[in-house]
Design an enzyme around this catalytic site. Sequence first.
Site, PDB file in Angstrom:
ATOM      1  N   THR A  49      42.592  -4.938 -45.985  1.00  0.00           N
ATOM      2  CA  THR A  49      42.904  -4.813 -44.448  1.00  0.00           C
ATOM      3  C   THR A  49      43.723  -5.878 -44.267  1.00  0.00           C
ATOM      4  O   THR A  49      43.677  -7.252 -44.463  1.00  0.00           O
ATOM      5  CB  THR A  49      41.613  -5.030 -43.710  1.00  0.00           C
ATOM      6  N   LYS A  64      42.287   1.159 -39.297  1.00  0.00           N
ATOM      7  CA  LYS A  64      41.251   0.285 -39.714  1.00  0.00           C
ATOM      8  C   LYS A  64      41.005  -0.755 -38.439  1.00  0.00           C
ATOM      9  O   LYS A  64      39.789  -1.449 -38.315  1.00  0.00           O
ATOM     10  CB  LYS A  64      41.685  -0.707 -41.002  1.00  0.00           C
ATOM     11  N   LYS A  77      38.990 -12.718 -40.202  1.00  0.00           N
ATOM     12  CA  LYS A  77      40.439 -12.481 -40.350  1.00  0.00           C
ATOM     13  C   LYS A  77      40.847 -11.106 -39.723  1.00  0.00           C
ATOM     14  O   LYS A  77      41.884 -11.098 -39.139  1.00  0.00           O
ATOM     15  CB  LYS A  77      40.597 -12.411 -41.792  1.00  0.00           C
TER      16      LYS A  77
END
Length: 294
Positions: free
Chosen positions: A102, A177, A245
Site C-alpha cells: 500500500t 486501497k 502510514k
Amino acid sequence: MSLQTDKTVIGFIGTGVMGKSMAGHLLKAGYRVLVYNRTKAKAEELIAQGAVWVDRVADLASSAQVVITMVGYPQDVEEIYLSTDGIVANAQPGSYLIDMTTSKPSLARKIYDEAKQRSLHALDAPVSGGDIGAREARLTIMAGGDAEAFAAVEPILKVMGTNVILQGGPGAGQHTKMCNQIAIASNMIGVCEAIAYAKKAGLDPSRVLKSIEAGAAGSWSLSNLAPRMIAGNFAPGFYVKHFIKDMTIALEAAKEMGLLTPGLELSQSLYKELAAMGEEDSGTQALIKWFDKQ
C-alpha cells in the site's frame, strides 16, 4: 512474454507477515520463486519450501520474468524500484513488475512511467484481507495499470486472491486501497466503541458479538478483529504503524483533491495516540486498548 506456470520465474521481495504466505501460495502453484528480504531469517520458511534466496534486489530483478514487492513504506518502494540497484534499472525488458505494497498513487504512476521507458510493464496491486486473507489465499487485490499487462499476470494474482479487479490506469489500485482504508478507519472506531459499551453495560462482549455481527452492523473487522480484541490477542495481522502510514497517504491524497475526511482524521489521531502508548507493532485491533484506558 509467456508466463506459463512451470517456466515462469517470480521474484518476491518482502516476506513478512503477509508476503510469506503470498509467496508460499506461488510455490505451491508450481512457480519458481526467488526471494529477497532485508532480514533473511524471515525467508527461511520459504527457502525450506523450495524458494531460492537471492542476496541483491538487482540480481533478483534480472533473473525473474515477474517481480512482486510487498514491503512497508513508500520510501521502501521508491528505493527498491527506482534506485540504480533497483528493479526498474535491472529487470529484463518485457518483465512484469507488481507492487502489492500500500503506497502513494503518485509513486505508482512514477514507477509506471519509468518502467515504460525501459519496456517494462508495471502495475500497482495493493491488497486487503490481512494475515488471514494472505494465509488462506482469499485476498482482495486492487490493480492499476494497462489492461494487457493485467491480463497477463491475472492468473498469478488469482493464486493469492479471490477478488482480483483492475480498477483503471496506473495509480488506480492505490486509490482504491485508500477507499478501503478510509472505510476501515471509521469502522474500527465503531467496533471498539461497541465492545467498550458492552463491557460498561455489564454484557458479555462475545455474546453481543454473536447478535450484532449477523445484522446491519456486520463487517469484516467486527467478525475477524473484534474476537481478537475480546480475547486480548493483539498479535499483528496488520501493524498499527502501517495503518497510520496508510491513513497518512489517504489524508494527503484527499487534501490534494480538496476532499474533507473527518472520520479518517479522527481515526488517525487515535491510532497515533495508541502508537505513543507503545503499540505501534501491535495489530490494528489494539485500538481497543485506547478505549479501555478511558
